[in-house]
Enzyme design. Structure first.
Site, PDB file in Angstrom:
ATOM      1  N   ASP A 122     -77.086  -6.618 -27.398  1.00  0.00           N
ATOM      2  CA  ASP A 122     -76.511  -7.655 -26.548  1.00  0.00           C
ATOM      3  C   ASP A 122     -76.327  -8.927 -27.373  1.00  0.00           C
ATOM      4  OD1 ASP A 122     -75.850  -8.688 -23.816  1.00  0.00           O
ATOM      5  OD2 ASP A 122     -77.586  -9.959 -24.207  1.00  0.00           O
TER       6      ASP A 122
ATOM      7  N   GLU B 123     -72.255  -6.665 -29.377  1.00  0.00           N
ATOM      8  CA  GLU B 123     -71.291  -7.706 -29.043  1.00  0.00           C
ATOM      9  C   GLU B 123     -71.249  -8.738 -30.171  1.00  0.00           C
ATOM     10  OE1 GLU B 123     -71.238  -8.331 -24.327  1.00  0.00           O
ATOM     11  OE2 GLU B 123     -73.182  -8.764 -25.224  1.00  0.00           O
TER      12      GLU B 123
END
Length: 888
Positions: free
Chosen positions: A482, A519
């Site tokens: 993340d 990400e």
């Protein structure tokens, strides 16, 4: 917060509660003060009791002083901390160097005095840098619970603590504890204690006596173990658990065989543990929303097996580590009341009911970590103790037996809380260290929560150790990071290197087969390399670690995820179709220009977003993908195809079905909506790189336009396996928070019964998706391994000045690579009419529709044709057709 704002007020205030000074190593302090430091006195005031305060015109409570003299920052120091460039540096007086270790175990205040000794400025001090310098040996120290011959030893890094004791409990809750002293190692700052076999299964915490800036005093914090492996319900106590204990292994765990690593690039299904079974009546009620639901025959597991047979390779699970926002015990949760299904499809009532219980219901995505290396308790049959360990392992094993590898969504870029919050596990252990601080000492929150600082030695180590534990002890096959751009690139490379050292013989795991992706967004206080080289999209080229690409996503969907008007169309959402009455899509000429630009982004995406891949752009230029712009960045940025994750929807933002509902003309038939859904997903599944699909998109999944359903309960997150139950569309207006601005667009669509798909539409979408999976798996040409291979084999023969807006044609030369065919040609026709595409390389050849489509259930694609005389392909409206040239 901008850098300019961070600097404000740095110079002249007397405020020990802020921390404008940075102690970056044993000999250097940086403080952004105005003016020439000569002529002033500078020092660090020390108090082991934490009593330094402003009293009248002076500072009182200091019990010691470290003298400072003006200095300068070296190139090496600036390379590590570029955000401190241009600031005043001070050198610790060598005569006081011996005070440094003890100083760090109390309050430290930097002070500037005038020649008469009066304080002119004072501030607290950030100490992460000097801790890394003094205790660098801790990088190799034993941490957490370790077992030897059945005897546990537990160690914790707490270099700023004056004392650490172990509190030992017999039960997961309640009073009655035994306190044991822990011994400090001065070289590492690690405190340890050895127990006895009776500790197995008992619960423990650390009693840490430490100066806490958030409290402004020395406190005794009772803290769980950040390296702990098991927990009590509510995450209030760690538990001594030995992951090598056979009692914690499900049946067949030691002999578990992994699905083979396919030579084709992975196809990843993004799934939430609770979504998977919460609404599945074929699962016993007590197992719905739990790990156990994956270990029984049900509608959901039958569908996963079916997807695996079609060609799905990986299931990506949203967070399954211990997170903060769902009560572990079912008895402590409150679910929405009322008959939500009976309420009007465009009503505000459903979201009102969901909002009332959101903070205490069973649902959250889980991006709010408490303990990074313990399974989440709310998914377990018993959240107290080791059941969560056994059941998560069993889930991994069952998914492997279905033919699916398992990816785990990990969140190391932030923690749920900081300071003296009861859930601030890291900050209450070593205050001010594990979190990234802004210039004034406040915790950065650009990731929505309290940012961590993986650039610090021991936070970076925690990331590596945690990932290795999940891979080795839980046999996890991949990790999705993340907000990976908030990590240093070096941290991700250290993770990769640590995984690559795992071997089947020594560890039971082939670490080289473990996927890493994340990400790579670039924003916040670290943006643009402000503090270190980040793990962003462009930076990760050449590492083998993949990043999500927003290029193809936006081109297919249209616009971007933050558009005020959600009706902006793209390649897959009707931009090539008839215009609507909204000005947001522009004039016919503007639509044409944007569509052709989108097609160039799609070409780059189909080619793996390779930085140096050259192709013919829509204007006829021979160009590299890196020369196609995307919001100020290059469209092509990878060095190899495996470094990109291609997707058109995920848990963030509206599902693909909902995006198309906003964008396609209201009059679009459901059959054509299914075709556009399939066409959009085809750009993912038939391209190079890692293909990523949000669970349910293959069956038209809707969240009733909820664009951020992280806390929207089971109702808006329903994943319905029975087509008779619909797809979730028309569940009411999405939650007010984050969606209200779009209610004006959503309301009339939700009220329209024609936009709710029936069984036939859902089954058709699933069937088309399965065909795309089988086509991808049918040829290695969809999984080329290098830039050279892609450049040599993948082309866009119809590109250039005569390129048809709304049509992309991709040709794959598979001669010598695929034993069954010498080429594949894919035509993506997003227009409302039949198109023809001439491919010179096919003239005179025998070409036919791919056998999966020729024998499939879509009568429209079977109308596709080929003229061998001219090499011309004919493809019906809103259709992706794959043509093959069989091998001789």
């Amino acid at each position: 917060m901008s850098q300019a704002t961070e600097h404000d007020g740095a110079g002249g205030d007397i405020d020990p509660g802020r921390a404008w000074a940075h102690w970056i190593d044993g000999g250097t302090v940086v403080w952004d003060l105005d003016g020439d430091p000569a002529g002033f006195g500078h020092s660090l005031l020390l108090s082991g009791e934490g009593g330094i305060a402003r009293t009248g015109g002076d500072l009182t409570g200091a019990l010691g002083v470290i003298r400072l003299s003006p200095g300068s920052l070296t190139a090496a120091q600036l390379a590590v901390r570029p955000h401190l460039a241009g600031r005043t540096a001070f050198t610790v007086d060598p005569r006081d160097a011996g005070l440094v270790p003890s100083a760090l175990r109390g309050q430290v205040v930097a002070v500037r005095r005038d020649p008469a000794g009066a304080p002119l400025a004072a501030t607290g001090v950030q100490i992460a840098g000097v801790l890394d310098d003094l205790y660098r040996a801790a990088a190799d120290a034993e941490l957490g619970p370790v077992w030897e011959d059945g005897v546990p030893r537990v160690s914790v890094w707490a270099p700023t603590a004056g004392r650490v004791r172990l509190a030992l409990y017999d039960t997961p809750s309640g009073a009655g504890r035994t306190v044991r002293p822990m011994r400090r190692d001065d070289g590492t700052g690690v405190w340890s204690v050895t127990g006895d076999p009776s500790w197995r299964g008992r619960y423990y915490t650390f009693l840490v006596t430490v100066y806490a800036p958030a409290a402004g005093k020395v406190v005794v914090n009772e803290v769980t173990d950040p390296y702990g492996l098991s927990l009590s319900a509510g995450s209030t106590r760690s538990q001594f658990a030995d992951l090598a204990d056979p009692a914690l292994a499900p049946e067949g765990w030691a002999e578990l065989r992994k699905p083979p690593v396919t030579r084709h690039r992975p196809v990843i299904h993004e799934l939430h543990v609770r979504d998977f079974s919460a609404g599945d009546p074929s699962v016993p009620e007590e197992e719905r929303g739990t790990y156990a639901a994956f270990a029984r025959d049900s509608a959901g597991t039958a569908e996963l097996r079916s997807l695996a047979r079609d060609g799905l390779t990986h299931v990506h699970l949203l967070p399954v580590f211990d997170f903060a926002t769902v009560p572990d015990r079912r008895s402590e949760r409150t679910e929405p009341d009322g008959d939500l299904a009976s309420m009007p499809p465009d009503s505000e009532l459903q979201q009102e009911h969901v909002a009332l219980t959101a903070a205490r219901d069973s649902y959250n995505w889980g991006y709010d970590p408490l303990h990074h290396t313990v399974p989440e308790g709310s998914y377990a049959s018993d959240p107290d103790g080791t059941a969560r360990i056994v059941e998560l392992r069993r889930m991994v094993a069952e998914l492997n037996r279905m033919g699916l590898r398992v990816v785990m969504d990990v969140v190391y870029n932030h923690a749920y809380a900081c300071g003296q919050h009861p859930s601030a596990v890291l900050d209450r252990l070593v205050p001010g260290y594990y979190h990234r601080l802004l210039d004034d000492g406040t915790v950065a929150t650009s990731t929505c929560c309290a940012n961590t600082a993986p650039e610090h030695l021991m936070m970076g180590r925690l990331v590596v150790d945690s990932v290795v534990t999940w891979a080795r002890e839980y046999k996890v096959d991949g990790f999705r990071f993340d907000l990976m751009g908030h990590h240093p690139k070096a941290n991700l490379l250290a993770v990769r290197e640590a995984l690559d050292r795992l071997t089947p013989g020594a560890d039971g795991v082939d670490g080289t087969s473990v996927l890493l992706y994340g990400e790579g967004w670039d924003f916040g206080e670290v943006a643009g390399g402000a503090r270190f080289e980040q793990a962003t999209q462009t930076a990760m080229a050449g590492t083998g670690i993949a990043t999500f690409s927003d290029r193809l996503r936006d081109a297919v969907r249209g616009g971007g995820p933050f558009d005020a008007d959600p009706r902006v169309r793209g390649f897959g959402s009707g931009l090539a179709g008839p215009p609507d009455d909204s000005p947001v899509n522009g004039t016919p000429e503007q639509r044409r220009g944007r569509l052709l630009y989108y097609q160039d982004l799609i070409k780059a995406g189909l080619a793996g977003n390779l930085r140096d891949y050259a192709f013919t752009a829509s204007d006829g230029r021979w160009t590299q993908a890196s020369e196609i712009g995307y919001n100020g960045s290059p469209a092509g940025y990878t060095a190899s195809p495996g470094e990109v994750v291609t997707y058109v929807d995920a848990h963030d933002n509206e599902t693909l079905f909902d995006a198309l509902a906003y964008k396609l003309p209201r009059s679009t038939t459901m059959a054509d909506r299914v075709r556009m859904q399939t066409l959009s997903l085809a750009t993912v599944l038939l391209g190079q790189g890692l293909a990523f699909v949000h669970a349910g998109s293959e069956r038209l999944r809707s969240k009733s336009f909820d664009r951020n359903s992280y806390d929207s309960g089971d109702w808006f997150n329903r994943l319905l396996w029975d087509p008779a139950l619909g797809n979730g569309f028309g569940a009411g207006l999405p939650p007010r928070a984050g969606n209200e601005a779009r209610w004006e667009y959503a309301r009339p669509l939700l009220a329209d019964p024609a936009l709710r798909p029936g069984r036939a539409a859902i089954r058709s979408a699933r069937a088309r998706y399965g065909e795309l999976l089988r086509i991808r798996a049918s040829s290695p040409a969809f999984a080329l391994g290098s830039l050279d291979e892609v450049q040599a084999r993948l082309s866009f023969p119809a590109a250039g000045p005569r390129e048809i807006p709304g049509v992309v044609t991709m040709h794959l030369d598979s001669d010598g690579l695929d034993p069954h065919r010498t080429s594949l040609t894919v035509v993506f026709n997003a227009t409302p009419g039949t198109v023809t595409q001439a491919v010179a390389a096919l003239a005179g050849a025998r070409v036919e529709l791919h056998p999966v489509q020729a024998g499939g259930g879509d009568p429209v694609v079977r109308r596709s044709g080929f003229d061998p005389a001219t090499g011309t392909l004919s493809v019906p409206a809103r259709t992706v057709a794959v043509f093959v040239r069989p091998a001789p």
